[in-house]
Motif scaffolding. Structure first.
Motif, PDB file in Angstrom:
ATOM      1  N   SER A  11      20.508  49.840 109.001  1.00 27.74           N
ATOM      2  CA  SER A  11      20.270  49.436 107.628  1.00 27.74           C
ATOM      3  C   SER A  11      19.189  48.368 107.594  1.00 27.74           C
ATOM      4  CB  SER A  11      21.564  48.871 107.017  1.00 27.74           C
ATOM      5  OG  SER A  11      21.897  47.648 107.643  1.00 27.74           O
ATOM      6  N   VAL A  12      18.733  48.050 106.376  1.00 28.19           N
ATOM      7  CA  VAL A  12      17.725  47.002 106.219  1.00 28.19           C
ATOM      8  C   VAL A  12      18.281  45.671 106.719  1.00 28.19           C
ATOM      9  CG1 VAL A  12      16.387  45.688 104.534  1.00 28.19           C
ATOM     10  CG2 VAL A  12      16.631  48.170 104.274  1.00 28.19           C
ATOM     11  N   LYS A  13      19.561  45.403 106.437  1.00 31.15           N
ATOM     12  CA  LYS A  13      20.183  44.154 106.894  1.00 31.15           C
ATOM     13  C   LYS A  13      20.196  44.075 108.411  1.00 31.15           C
ATOM     14  CE  LYS A  13      23.228  43.243 102.963  1.00 31.15           C
ATOM     15  NZ  LYS A  13      24.645  43.048 102.534  1.00 31.15           N
ATOM     16  N   GLU A  14      20.525  45.180 109.068  1.00 28.61           N
ATOM     17  CA  GLU A  14      20.584  45.189 110.527  1.00 28.61           C
ATOM     18  C   GLU A  14      19.198  44.988 111.126  1.00 28.61           C
ATOM     19  OE1 GLU A  14      22.384  48.961 110.952  1.00 28.61           O
ATOM     20  OE2 GLU A  14      24.434  48.200 110.983  1.00 28.61           O
ATOM     21  N   ALA A  15      18.191  45.634 110.523  1.00 29.63           N
ATOM     22  CA  ALA A  15      16.815  45.470 111.005  1.00 29.63           C
ATOM     23  C   ALA A  15      16.354  44.022 110.828  1.00 29.63           C
ATOM     24  CB  ALA A  15      15.886  46.425 110.254  1.00 29.63           C
ATOM     25  N   ARG A  16      16.753  43.402 109.699  1.00 24.12           N
ATOM     26  CA  ARG A  16      16.380  42.010 109.452  1.00 24.12           C
ATOM     27  C   ARG A  16      17.033  41.096 110.493  1.00 24.12           C
ATOM     28  NH1 ARG A  16      18.097  41.627 104.589  1.00 24.12           N
ATOM     29  NH2 ARG A  16      16.119  42.125 103.602  1.00 24.12           N
ATOM     30  N   LEU A  17      18.291  41.359 110.839  1.00 27.41           N
ATOM     31  CA  LEU A  17      18.988  40.559 111.847  1.00 27.41           C
ATOM     32  C   LEU A  17      18.307  40.674 113.201  1.00 27.41           C
ATOM     33  CD1 LEU A  17      21.363  38.897 112.931  1.00 27.41           C
ATOM     34  CD2 LEU A  17      22.649  41.036 113.166  1.00 27.41           C
ATOM     35  N   GLU A  18      17.946  41.885 113.600  1.00 24.56           N
ATOM     36  CA  GLU A  18      17.263  42.082 114.882  1.00 24.56           C
ATOM     37  C   GLU A  18      15.934  41.324 114.913  1.00 24.56           C
ATOM     38  OE1 GLU A  18      16.791  45.842 116.727  1.00 24.56           O
ATOM     39  OE2 GLU A  18      18.711  46.615 116.020  1.00 24.56           O
ATOM     40  N   ALA A  19      15.181  41.429 113.811  1.00 27.60           N
ATOM     41  CA  ALA A  19      13.886  40.758 113.752  1.00 27.60           C
ATOM     42  C   ALA A  19      14.055  39.241 113.840  1.00 27.60           C
ATOM     43  CB  ALA A  19      13.150  41.132 112.465  1.00 27.60           C
ATOM     44  N   ALA A  20      15.066  38.711 113.135  1.00 34.13           N
ATOM     45  CA  ALA A  20      15.318  37.268 113.173  1.00 34.13           C
ATOM     46  C   ALA A  20      15.683  36.816 114.583  1.00 34.13           C
ATOM     47  CB  ALA A  20      16.426  36.905 112.189  1.00 34.13           C
ATOM     48  N   CYS A  21      16.481  37.614 115.284  1.00 32.98           N
ATOM     49  CA  CYS A  21      16.850  37.287 116.666  1.00 32.98           C
ATOM     50  C   CYS A  21      15.605  37.231 117.560  1.00 32.98           C
ATOM     51  CB  CYS A  21      17.830  38.325 117.213  1.00 32.98           C
ATOM     52  SG  CYS A  21      19.458  38.296 116.428  1.00 32.98           S
ATOM     53  N   GLU A  22      14.701  38.185 117.372  1.00 34.87           N
ATOM     54  CA  GLU A  22      13.477  38.208 118.171  1.00 34.87           C
ATOM     55  C   GLU A  22      12.599  36.991 117.867  1.00 34.87           C
ATOM     56  OE1 GLU A  22      11.437  41.862 117.633  1.00 34.87           O
ATOM     57  OE2 GLU A  22      13.018  43.094 118.504  1.00 34.87           O
ATOM     58  N   TRP A  23      12.512  36.622 116.583  1.00 33.62           N
ATOM     59  CA  TRP A  23      11.654  35.483 116.216  1.00 33.62           C
ATOM     60  C   TRP A  23      12.216  34.173 116.764  1.00 33.62           C
ATOM     61  CZ3 TRP A  23       6.930  36.027 115.543  1.00 33.62           C
ATOM     62  CH2 TRP A  23       6.371  37.083 114.817  1.00 33.62           C
ATOM     63  N   VAL A  24      13.533  34.034 116.783  1.00 33.05           N
ATOM     64  CA  VAL A  24      14.126  32.821 117.362  1.00 33.05           C
ATOM     65  C   VAL A  24      13.780  32.716 118.845  1.00 33.05           C
ATOM     66  CG1 VAL A  24      16.319  31.728 117.999  1.00 33.05           C
ATOM     67  CG2 VAL A  24      15.989  32.576 115.687  1.00 33.05           C
ATOM     68  N   THR A  25      13.781  33.851 119.521  1.00 32.81           N
ATOM     69  CA  THR A  25      13.407  33.871 120.939  1.00 32.81           C
ATOM     70  C   THR A  25      11.956  33.457 121.121  1.00 32.81           C
ATOM     71  OG1 THR A  25      14.991  35.645 121.374  1.00 32.81           O
ATOM     72  CG2 THR A  25      13.270  35.306 123.009  1.00 32.81           C
ATOM     73  N   PHE A  26      11.067  33.988 120.289  1.00 37.11           N
ATOM     74  CA  PHE A  26       9.648  33.638 120.373  1.00 37.11           C
ATOM     75  C   PHE A  26       9.438  32.149 120.063  1.00 37.11           C
ATOM     76  CE2 PHE A  26       8.667  38.273 119.126  1.00 37.11           C
ATOM     77  CZ  PHE A  26       8.644  38.634 120.457  1.00 37.11           C
ATOM     78  N   LEU A  27      10.162  31.645 119.047  1.00 34.99           N
ATOM     79  CA  LEU A  27      10.032  30.239 118.668  1.00 34.99           C
ATOM     80  C   LEU A  27      10.427  29.324 119.815  1.00 34.99           C
ATOM     81  CD1 LEU A  27      11.510  30.399 115.064  1.00 34.99           C
ATOM     82  CD2 LEU A  27       9.192  29.688 115.630  1.00 34.99           C
ATOM     83  N   ASP A  28      11.474  29.711 120.532  1.00 36.27           N
ATOM     84  CA  ASP A  28      11.950  28.892 121.641  1.00 36.27           C
ATOM     85  C   ASP A  28      10.907  28.811 122.761  1.00 36.27           C
ATOM     86  OD1 ASP A  28      14.071  27.374 122.889  1.00 36.27           O
ATOM     87  OD2 ASP A  28      14.323  29.047 124.257  1.00 36.27           O
ATOM     88  N   LYS A  29      10.148  29.894 122.950  1.00 33.42           N
ATOM     89  CA  LYS A  29       9.131  29.928 123.999  1.00 33.42           C
ATOM     90  C   LYS A  29       7.792  29.376 123.534  1.00 33.42           C
ATOM     91  CE  LYS A  29      11.246  34.010 126.126  1.00 33.42           C
ATOM     92  NZ  LYS A  29      11.092  35.438 126.452  1.00 33.42           N
ATOM     93  N   GLY A  30       7.610  29.303 122.209  1.00 33.88           N
ATOM     94  CA  GLY A  30       6.339  28.845 121.656  1.00 33.88           C
ATOM     95  C   GLY A  30       5.515  30.013 121.136  1.00 33.88           C
ATOM     96  N   LEU A  31       5.044  29.903 119.899  1.00 33.77           N
ATOM     97  CA  LEU A  31       4.305  30.999 119.269  1.00 33.77           C
ATOM     98  C   LEU A  31       2.824  30.965 119.634  1.00 33.77           C
ATOM     99  CD1 LEU A  31       5.740  30.958 115.628  1.00 33.77           C
ATOM    100  CD2 LEU A  31       6.374  32.502 117.482  1.00 33.77           C
ATOM    101  N   SER A  32       2.277  32.151 119.880  1.00 30.07           N
ATOM    102  CA  SER A  32       0.830  32.269 120.018  1.00 30.07           C
ATOM    103  C   SER A  32       0.228  32.324 118.611  1.00 30.07           C
ATOM    104  CB  SER A  32       0.474  33.539 120.789  1.00 30.07           C
ATOM    105  OG  SER A  32       0.853  34.690 120.047  1.00 30.07           O
ATOM    106  N   HIS A  33      -1.109  32.285 118.503  1.00 26.91           N
ATOM    107  CA  HIS A  33      -1.755  32.336 117.182  1.00 26.91           C
ATOM    108  C   HIS A  33      -1.434  33.647 116.473  1.00 26.91           C
ATOM    109  CE1 HIS A  33      -3.891  28.589 117.563  1.00 26.91           C
ATOM    110  NE2 HIS A  33      -4.446  28.955 118.723  1.00 26.91           N
ATOM    111  N   SER A  34      -1.459  34.742 117.225  1.00 26.27           N
ATOM    112  CA  SER A  34      -1.187  36.047 116.607  1.00 26.27           C
ATOM    113  C   SER A  34       0.275  36.146 116.175  1.00 26.27           C
ATOM    114  CB  SER A  34      -1.519  37.177 117.588  1.00 26.27           C
ATOM    115  OG  SER A  34      -0.743  37.071 118.771  1.00 26.27           O
ATOM    116  N   GLN A  35       1.202  35.606 116.984  1.00 26.92           N
ATOM    117  CA  GLN A  35       2.615  35.636 116.616  1.00 26.92           C
ATOM    118  C   GLN A  35       2.881  34.766 115.389  1.00 26.92           C
ATOM    119  OE1 GLN A  35       4.271  34.384 120.370  1.00 26.92           O
ATOM    120  NE2 GLN A  35       4.936  36.453 120.901  1.00 26.92           N
ATOM    121  N   TYR A  36       2.178  33.638 115.303  1.00 24.88           N
ATOM    122  CA  TYR A  36       2.315  32.770 114.137  1.00 24.88           C
ATOM    123  C   TYR A  36       1.928  33.531 112.865  1.00 24.88           C
ATOM    124  CZ  TYR A  36       1.662  28.783 111.026  1.00 24.88           C
ATOM    125  OH  TYR A  36       1.734  27.911 109.965  1.00 24.88           O
TER     126      TYR A  36
END
Length: 345
Positions: A11-36
């Protein structure tokens, strides 16, 4: 990753949750310019994306990373600042208004020491497929997972949660004079002000610390119970499996953000799988349903690995996804169990 079942019907909610989980992981490692830039685009796509990101970040205590990106959340930052100013002003008024009341009533009234502010003796229980959060008298927040029982005993000098079965997550209110103990048989998990989860399994106990530190000790089962001289400290971002009985050595391991979010996803009514063997997935699914799920003796079937987001209790959705992605058949047996199998060659 080979042999992975992906839930394409998310569902859209499930896809949003997965995306949020991925972004938290990226934030913890530090965002590149393209990821930002990608994060900015994702946040602008839907206002709910921002809410989901904050919720996932708070789960793993990563709000500081979001605060450093205040330009992405200008409204939130301003609101928080205004809100804090309001709180400080309100707190000052409360202190001035109630200090005399406190002196004349609370300091002279010993009855308050035996009220719910310090005492609690009760039991909380959830059924199969249920989860529920309780606010305790000391300000702690206790969440029970499926089919769990926890007995609570709070007094003026101690706070004890006896986990009889199942799994809990506890956000512990800080009280240095009364450390909080979670007891599982002769195992004690002690914390002052922290957050952690404890799951009682068949032969072991899983401990995951999401904030602060937890001290693990064995309780000697004698006529006068005493603590073992040995103790183990488990810190934020670490996990361990403790033998339910005996004195087996405790191996503490680091747990990464992705695994931690998956482990605690049950608190949001979700189960996140990241390529676990199908046998392990089915065992986890069975915790949330009264239905038994069996696998036919087939090495090819047991080699299947599952990845995706699953809603707790939605066994029909899972079976449908397995059938659509890998052609795994399922049928009901006479005893009510579900049997999974692959087509015969």
């Amino acid at each position: 990753m080979n042999n992975v079942v992906n839930f394409n019907s998310k569902s859209v909610k499930e896809a949003r949750l997965e995306a949020a989980c991925e972004w938290v992981t990226f934030l913890d490692k530090g965002l590149s310019h393209s990821q930002y830039a990608e994060l900015r685009t994702w946040l602008e796509e839907d206002p709910l994306n921002k809410s989901e990101l904050f919720e996932v970040a708070s789960l793993w205590d990563k709000l500081d990373e979001l605060n450093r990106l205040s330009e992405l959340f200008p409204n939130t930052t301003k609101q928080n600042t205004s809100y804090k100013k309001y709180l400080y002003a309100a707190a000052s008024l409360v202190i001035v208004s109630f200090v005399s009341f406190y002196i004349t009533f609370f300091m002279s009234n010993e009855v308050v020491k035996s009220t719910q502010l310090v005492n609690l003796n009760t039991s909380f229980q959830t059924g199969i497929g249920q989860s529920q959060t309780f606010s305790l008298a000391d300000g702690s927040e206790l969440t029970l997972n499926t089919n769990s029982i926890a007995n609570i005993n709070f007094t003026k000098s101690r706070r004890v949660i006896d986990l009889q079965q199942g799994e809990i997550h506890i956000n512990v209110a800080h009280d240095k004079s009364r450390p909080l103990d979670v007891i599982v048989d002769n195992n004690r998990f002690q914390a002052v002000g922290t957050a952690f989860s404890v799951q009682r399994k068949k032969n072991e106990i899983e401990l995951i610390v999401t904030d602060g530190k937890v001290k693990l000790e064995k309780i000697n089962t004698a006529a006068e119970p005493t603590l073992s001289a040995k103790s183990q400290i488990v810190s934020k971002g670490e996990a361990t499996d403790v033998a339910l009985k005996g004195e087996a050595p405790v191996l503490v391991k680091k747990i990464n953000n992705e695994d931690l979010i998956a482990k605690l996803s049950w608190r949001k009514g979700k189960l996140i799988f990241r390529g676990e063997p199908i046998e392990q997935v089915m065992a986890e699914i069975e915790r949330y349903t009264s239905m038994s799920i069996r696998l036919e003796e087939d090495d090819k079937l047991k080699s299947v690995r599952v990845a995706g987001v699953f809603k707790t209790g939605d066994v029909a959705g899972l079976l449908s996804a397995l059938n659509e992605n890998f052609g795994i058949n399922y049928k009901s047996l006479d005893d009510g169990a579900i049997l999974l199998s692959l087509p015969r060659s």
